[in-house]
Design a protein around this motif. Structure first.
Motif, short mmCIF file in Angstrom:
data_model
loop_
_atom_site.label_atom_id
_atom_site.label_comp_id
_atom_site.label_asym_id
_atom_site.label_seq_id
_atom_site.Cartn_x
_atom_site.Cartn_y
_atom_site.Cartn_z
N GLY A 1 -53.54 46.46 -28.18
CA GLY A 1 -54.59 46.68 -29.16
C GLY A 1 -55.36 45.41 -29.50
O GLY A 1 -55.77 45.23 -30.64
N GLY A 2 -55.54 44.53 -28.51
CA GLY A 2 -56.30 43.31 -28.73
C GLY A 2 -55.55 42.25 -29.51
O GLY A 2 -56.14 41.28 -29.97
N LYS A 3 -54.23 42.42 -29.64
CA LYS A 3 -53.41 41.47 -30.39
C LYS A 3 -52.30 40.93 -29.49
O LYS A 3 -51.82 41.62 -28.61
N VAL A 4 -51.90 39.67 -29.75
CA VAL A 4 -50.83 39.02 -29.00
C VAL A 4 -49.56 39.03 -29.86
O VAL A 4 -49.61 38.69 -31.05
N TYR A 5 -48.46 39.41 -29.25
CA TYR A 5 -47.17 39.44 -29.90
C TYR A 5 -46.14 38.66 -29.10
O TYR A 5 -46.26 38.56 -27.87
N VAL A 6 -45.12 38.14 -29.78
CA VAL A 6 -43.97 37.54 -29.14
C VAL A 6 -42.77 38.44 -29.44
O VAL A 6 -42.59 38.90 -30.58
#
Length: 121
Positions: A114-119
């Motif tokens: 969704g256009g977001k970066v996660y770790v």
């Protein structure tokens, strides 16, 4: 495993980094080209803040048929993270030191949704 929000994809360009804290972990998240990489901010050499180091292209040496150096250049494909304390280098692709596959920084999986970066921690 929990996903920790880092940043919007569009807010990070090639060479950008974000440092995030999750509990007792400090994690550096990098954008290199179109890929995102995440590492524990601790160098295996002496615990230095590796994720605060320089992002540099790998230095490539070119050899003649007689195995003599004929020049060097920077790689266009491979980048290294250089620890600011003592200059230890690590490959973004693997987290390993170029001279020793056993010497590496701890990697974390990243996810883009969704256009977001996660770790993933």
């Amino acid at each position: 495993m929990p996903e920790v929000f880092v940043e919007n994809v569009d807010a990070m360009q090639h060479g950008d980094r974000r440092l995030i804290t999750n509990g007792r972990l400090e994690i550096g998240v990098f954008r290199v080209g179109d890929a995102f990489h995440a590492f524990l901010n601790s160098c295996p050499h002496q615990g230095g803040p590796v994720c605060q180091g320089k992002i540099m292209p790998k230095v490539e040496e070119f050899l003649s048929e007689r195995k003599e150096s004929v020049g060097m250049d920077f790689s266009k494909e491979e980048f290294h993270l250089v620890c600011p304390w003592h200059g230890y280098e690590f490959r973004f692709a693997t987290g390993a030191h170029p001279g020793s596959e056993q010497t590496r920084i701890r990697r974390f999986e990243t996810k883009v949704a969704g256009g977001k970066v996660y770790v993933i921690v």
